[in-house]
Design a protein around this motif. Sequence first.
Motif, short mmCIF file in Angstrom:
data_model
loop_
_atom_site.label_atom_id
_atom_site.label_comp_id
_atom_site.label_asym_id
_atom_site.label_seq_id
_atom_site.Cartn_x
_atom_site.Cartn_y
_atom_site.Cartn_z
N ILE A 22 -27.74 63.38 71.70
CA ILE A 22 -28.29 62.84 72.93
C ILE A 22 -29.80 63.04 72.95
N ALA A 23 -30.26 64.21 72.59
CA ALA A 23 -31.70 64.50 72.57
C ALA A 23 -32.41 63.60 71.57
N ARG A 24 -31.81 63.40 70.40
CA ARG A 24 -32.43 62.54 69.39
C ARG A 24 -32.50 61.10 69.90
N GLY A 25 -31.44 60.65 70.58
CA GLY A 25 -31.44 59.30 71.13
C GLY A 25 -32.54 59.10 72.14
N ASP A 26 -32.79 60.11 72.97
CA ASP A 26 -33.87 60.03 73.94
C ASP A 26 -35.23 59.93 73.24
N ARG A 27 -35.42 60.72 72.18
CA ARG A 27 -36.68 60.66 71.43
C ARG A 27 -36.85 59.29 70.79
N ASP A 28 -35.76 58.74 70.23
CA ASP A 28 -35.83 57.41 69.61
C ASP A 28 -36.23 56.37 70.65
N GLN A 29 -35.63 56.44 71.84
CA GLN A 29 -35.96 55.48 72.89
C GLN A 29 -37.41 55.63 73.34
N ASP A 30 -37.86 56.88 73.46
CA ASP A 30 -39.25 57.11 73.86
C ASP A 30 -40.22 56.55 72.83
N SER A 31 -39.95 56.80 71.56
CA SER A 31 -40.86 56.30 70.53
C SER A 31 -40.79 54.78 70.43
N LEU A 32 -39.62 54.22 70.70
CA LEU A 32 -39.48 52.76 70.70
C LEU A 32 -40.28 52.15 71.85
N ARG A 33 -40.21 52.75 73.03
CA ARG A 33 -40.99 52.27 74.17
C ARG A 33 -42.49 52.35 73.87
N ASP A 34 -42.91 53.46 73.28
CA ASP A 34 -44.33 53.62 72.93
C ASP A 34 -44.76 52.55 71.93
N ALA A 35 -43.92 52.30 70.93
CA ALA A 35 -44.24 51.29 69.92
C ALA A 35 -44.33 49.91 70.55
N GLN A 67 -27.89 48.20 69.69
CA GLN A 67 -28.04 49.44 68.93
C GLN A 67 -29.32 49.32 68.12
N PHE A 68 -29.98 50.45 67.94
CA PHE A 68 -31.27 50.45 67.25
C PHE A 68 -31.26 51.47 66.13
N ASP A 69 -31.70 51.03 64.95
CA ASP A 69 -31.85 51.92 63.80
C ASP A 69 -33.34 52.23 63.67
N PRO A 70 -33.77 53.44 64.09
CA PRO A 70 -35.21 53.74 64.08
C PRO A 70 -35.80 53.87 62.68
N ASP A 71 -34.97 54.20 61.70
CA ASP A 71 -35.49 54.33 60.34
C ASP A 71 -35.87 52.98 59.75
N ARG A 72 -35.06 51.97 60.03
CA ARG A 72 -35.31 50.63 59.48
C ARG A 72 -35.97 49.70 60.49
N MET A 73 -36.06 50.16 61.77
CA MET A 73 -36.62 49.35 62.86
C MET A 73 -35.83 48.04 63.03
N ILE A 74 -34.51 48.18 63.04
CA ILE A 74 -33.61 47.04 63.15
C ILE A 74 -32.74 47.19 64.39
N TYR A 75 -32.62 46.11 65.16
CA TYR A 75 -31.69 46.05 66.27
C TYR A 75 -30.41 45.37 65.82
N ALA A 76 -29.28 45.85 66.30
CA ALA A 76 -28.00 45.17 66.15
C ALA A 76 -27.64 44.62 67.52
N LEU A 77 -27.62 43.30 67.65
CA LEU A 77 -27.34 42.64 68.91
C LEU A 77 -25.98 41.96 68.82
N LYS A 78 -25.15 42.14 69.86
CA LYS A 78 -23.79 41.60 69.85
C LYS A 78 -23.72 40.33 70.69
N PHE A 79 -23.14 39.30 70.08
CA PHE A 79 -22.93 38.02 70.75
C PHE A 79 -21.46 37.64 70.66
N MET A 80 -21.01 36.81 71.59
CA MET A 80 -19.63 36.33 71.58
C MET A 80 -19.64 34.86 71.20
N ASP A 81 -18.93 34.54 70.13
CA ASP A 81 -18.80 33.16 69.66
C ASP A 81 -17.33 32.78 69.79
N GLY A 82 -16.97 32.16 70.89
CA GLY A 82 -15.56 31.88 71.16
C GLY A 82 -14.83 33.18 71.39
#
Length: 102
Positions: A22-35, A67-82
């Motif tokens: 949980i603490a790591r997730g908060d730091r990731d979100q904070d650094s993402l907001r800063d970026a 979902q966000f991978d801070p090491d690769r700076m990649i978002y995983a976004l979920k969509f519904m196709d049918g």
Amino acid sequence: MFRILTTMLVPALLLASGVPAIARGDRDQDSLRDAAAQGQVIPLNRLIAEVRSRPPYSGMSYLGGPQFDPDRMIYALKFMDGAQVVIVYVDARTGRIVGRKP
């Protein structure tokens, strides 16, 4: 006695093991907001809008829960196709789609 000890110990261990995540997730979100504030990454709402503007994703519904991978700076976004969930991997720095599943 063993049952009482188990019912007290297991929740405590689960709680203790979740705290660093949980603490790591908060730091990731904070650094993402800063970026994002510094213009190093594209804001999430803009990334979602850009993906939704491109075929074939324009006809899909966005499901949320990115979902966000801070090491690769990649978002995983979920969509519904049918009836199928499609996960789109997007580079947070460029907005480029770098993968899709399925």
